[in-house]
Design a protein around this motif. Structure first.
Motif, mmCIF file in Angstrom:
data_model
loop_
_atom_site.group_PDB
_atom_site.id
_atom_site.type_symbol
_atom_site.label_atom_id
_atom_site.label_comp_id
_atom_site.label_asym_id
_atom_site.label_seq_id
_atom_site.Cartn_x
_atom_site.Cartn_y
_atom_site.Cartn_z
ATOM 1 N N ARG A 17 39.081 2.765 13.874
ATOM 2 C CA ARG A 17 40.007 1.733 13.399
ATOM 3 C C ARG A 17 39.294 0.910 12.348
ATOM 4 O O ARG A 17 38.077 0.943 12.262
ATOM 5 C CB ARG A 17 40.417 0.807 14.542
ATOM 6 N N SER A 75 29.447 12.052 13.746
ATOM 7 C CA SER A 75 30.291 12.500 14.848
ATOM 8 C C SER A 75 31.752 12.264 14.493
ATOM 9 O O SER A 75 32.081 11.256 13.861
ATOM 10 C CB SER A 75 29.948 11.703 16.112
ATOM 11 N N THR A 78 39.388 14.131 15.697
ATOM 12 C CA THR A 78 40.483 14.286 14.750
ATOM 13 C C THR A 78 41.141 12.924 14.566
ATOM 14 O O THR A 78 41.372 12.224 15.550
ATOM 15 C CB THR A 78 41.538 15.271 15.319
ATOM 16 N N GLY A 129 25.774 19.164 21.215
ATOM 17 C CA GLY A 129 24.788 18.950 20.157
ATOM 18 C C GLY A 129 23.340 18.900 20.615
ATOM 19 O O GLY A 129 22.425 18.930 19.782
ATOM 20 N N GLU A 130 23.097 18.784 21.924
ATOM 21 C CA GLU A 130 21.738 18.498 22.408
ATOM 22 C C GLU A 130 20.688 19.441 21.836
ATOM 23 O O GLU A 130 19.720 19.011 21.207
ATOM 24 C CB GLU A 130 21.682 18.573 23.946
ATOM 25 N N THR A 249 33.504 8.932 31.669
ATOM 26 C CA THR A 249 34.306 9.590 30.622
ATOM 27 C C THR A 249 34.532 11.074 30.936
ATOM 28 O O THR A 249 35.010 11.811 30.087
ATOM 29 C CB THR A 249 33.631 9.477 29.236
ATOM 30 N N ASP A 251 35.933 14.582 31.815
ATOM 31 C CA ASP A 251 37.284 15.135 31.682
ATOM 32 C C ASP A 251 37.941 15.236 33.044
ATOM 33 O O ASP A 251 39.110 14.913 33.209
ATOM 34 C CB ASP A 251 37.220 16.543 31.071
#
Ligand code: B12
Length: 494
Positions: A17, A75, A78, A129-130, A249, A251
């Protein structure tokens, strides 16, 4: 004095934002922390710049780039983040045209080839990505070919190269997160009387919801840290930062109920005395739990479940492959009434082919849930066809023109209905335009509750009109929505 010993990697989290909204409701940049930590352990100096959370990001980025990094990692989800990610890469290229940019996160993972078509993107990391970034940074620092680094896309002699998928990382083998890369105070949010930060203990989900990124990014493979590892990571945060609140967080932590049970048991046994302010769960998992499980969750500190209901229409639930019935939603809700856990029900509106009557069914269901359990909360977000998903393909069949360039994905935003949105039935579109804003005022969670007294006063004055609109599905001449949108307080925020 500058430490120029070890190679430098700069990582950037673009804001989804803009303006004053950019720094509200921020969450820990777990995307970058999880990626940065192995780099730190491999001896790199890493700077994490969070445009989203840190009002002082600009001077910090300038300072970080006062020295040439090995690469500049970005990072991206979409949506509007893409614009600011591109802007950051453009500025980097002005300063250091030969420093490669590396894009990671959900969007580039789903569309690596299209993302790479932007001249501002040099490498894409698809998936976790680690290990990938550590190996890629190593290749770049040593001048080696990146061909051997699995999980990346790039161009070589004008040709697109994808080095192939990499196995999922072993979450237990990862070092504890390097929280010292960020100012953790920027991310503390007081809820349920305790400061909370985000925490991730598992990845993926085996369900097939048509709107979700999971099957494309996580291939429906669920992986979790062992309960012992989770507990030791939580203990560190408590010890080092005196934070005892965690918003998970994950899923879906409840893919195997036995895993979640063991984790909660460990939390209790180790007497962590934490609060878990947010934990995502499916209706079917709630229905499988007994009283003993609920008691354990409460003792472990679980305060709130976020629960994807999505729709009050059985046809729509079936269409989106939610594997759920409206009756089961009500059953689970009634089961939660007897517990201390607060449910927060999440709905989507404007799902492909959803009629105004079906949207009305969702609104009625949300009202029933809140009536039956006055401690419950609900949110309505506008559905957007995110790439790679089943429903995205359906939206294409319904006439959605597939965005052809990276930047064309930036208008996708869950509070904004694009002009061309052929997946939304016209009557429903009108309702979305007029009801999205008033719907926020329904129920106990209405967003302005904790804001300035003047805003609260205005909200109270507005409430009867909001109520009227929602009760009568009345979206005629939504002057209030136009005003708040014009003032930039609501709606499109890119
Ligand atoms: C927390 C969160 C947010 C936070 C932002 C977090 C942040 N600091 O940036 C907030 C609340 C702001 C947010 C907002 C949105 N979110 Co969100 N969010 C999440 C959530 C629940 C958790 C993210 C997380 O912590 N994951 C854990 C970390 C470890 O995983 P990760 O982020 O994927 O990172 C790994 C890899 O992707 C990769 N990686 C990531 N970044 C980078 C960078 C580099 C350089 C490299 C090499 C690798 C790399 O390595 C990481 C470690 O393996 C995810 C769902 C999920 N469980 O992931 C949705 C999710 C990412 N959000 C999503 C969406 C759609 C949004 C919104 C656009 C709309 C919405 N309805 O919420 C908005 C933003 C728009 C707006 N105008 O505000 C979608 C993304 C779909 C897509 N195609 O992009 C997801 C997947 C939810 C879903 N099921 O659909 N979100």
């Amino acid at each position: 004095m500058k430490d120029t010993g070890n190679p430098l990697v700069v990582l950037f989290n673009p804001a989804p934002r803009k303006g004053f909204q950019a720094h509200r409701r921020v969450e820990l940049p777990l995307n970058l922390l999880h990626t940065a930590t192995p780099l730190v352990h491999a001896g790199y100096r890493v700077k994490v710049i969070d445009q989203f959370a840190d009002p002082g990001w600009e001077p910090k980025l300038r300072e970080a780039l006062s020295e040439k990094p090995v690469c500049f990692g970005v990072s991206c989800m979409t949506g509007p983040q893409i614009i600011r990610a591109l802007e950051a890469c453009r500025n980097l290229k002005k300063l250091y045209p030969d420093v490669p940019t590396v894009w990671g996160g959900v969007h580039p993972s789903i569309l690596p080839e299209q993302t790479l078509e932007s001249p501002l993107v040099d490498f894409v990391v698809a998936g976790e990505g680690e290990e990938t970034l550590r190996e890629l940074a190593g290749a770049l620092a040593n001048g080696d070919s990146p061909r051997e680094v699995a999980g990346i896309g790039y161009h070589e002699n004008g040709e697109y190269i994808y080095t192939g998928n990499r196995p999922f990382v072993d979450l237990d083998a990862q070092p504890p997160l390097a929280y010292d890369l960020i100012d953790i105070h920027l991310y503390r949010r007081k809820i349920f009387g305790s400061d909370h930060v985000s925490f991730n203990s598992s990845r993926g989900c085996s369900f097939r919801c048509g709107f979700c990124y999971d099957s494309v990014v996580h291939k429906r493979v669920w992986r979790a840290m062992q309960p012992e590892t989770v507990v030791s990571r939580l203990e560190r945060v408590i010890r080092d930062h005196d934070i005892r609140g965690f918003n998970f967080t994950d899923d879906n932590l409840f893919i195997h109920l036995s895993h979640a049970y063991k984790l909660m048991e460990q939390i209790v046994r180790k007497d962590l005395r934490i609060k878990i302010g947010k934990l995502h769960i499916r209706i079917d998992s709630i229905l499988k739990m007994d009283d003993d499980f609920f008691r354990l969750l409460a003792r472990a500190g679980v305060e709130r479940f976020t629960i994807g209901v999505e729709s009050g229409s059985q046809r729509v639930l079936d269409l989106i492959n939610k594997n759920l019935t409206v009756e089961r939603v009500l059953e689970a809700s009634r089961k939660l009434i007897g517990t201390s856990i607060l449910p927060h029900y999440l709905f989507m509106m404007g799902l492909p082919t959803e009629t105004p009557e079906e949207l009305g069914q969702s609104i009625r269901l949300s009202e029933q849930l809140l009536r039956e359990n006055p401690r419950a909360a609900k949110s309505f977000n506008i559905y957007m066809p995110y790439p790679g998903t089943e429903l995205y393909r359906f939206a294409i069949e319904l006439g959605l023109e597939a965005p052809q360039r990276l930047e064309d994905w930036s208008p996708l935003n869950y509070r904004y209905v694009p002009k061309k949105s052929p997946w939304i039935v016209p009557g429903t579109k009108k309702l979305l335009a007029g009801l999205d804003f008033p719907l926020m005022f329904m129920g106990t969670n209405f967003t302005y509750k904790k804001t300035h007294p003047i805003v609260r006063g205005l909200a109270r004055l507005y409430y009867p009109l909001a109520r009227y609109r929602v009760e009568h599905l009345n979206a005629h001449f939504p002057i209030e929505t136009m005003v708040v949108k014009r003032l930039g307080l609501f709606g499109r925020q890119d």
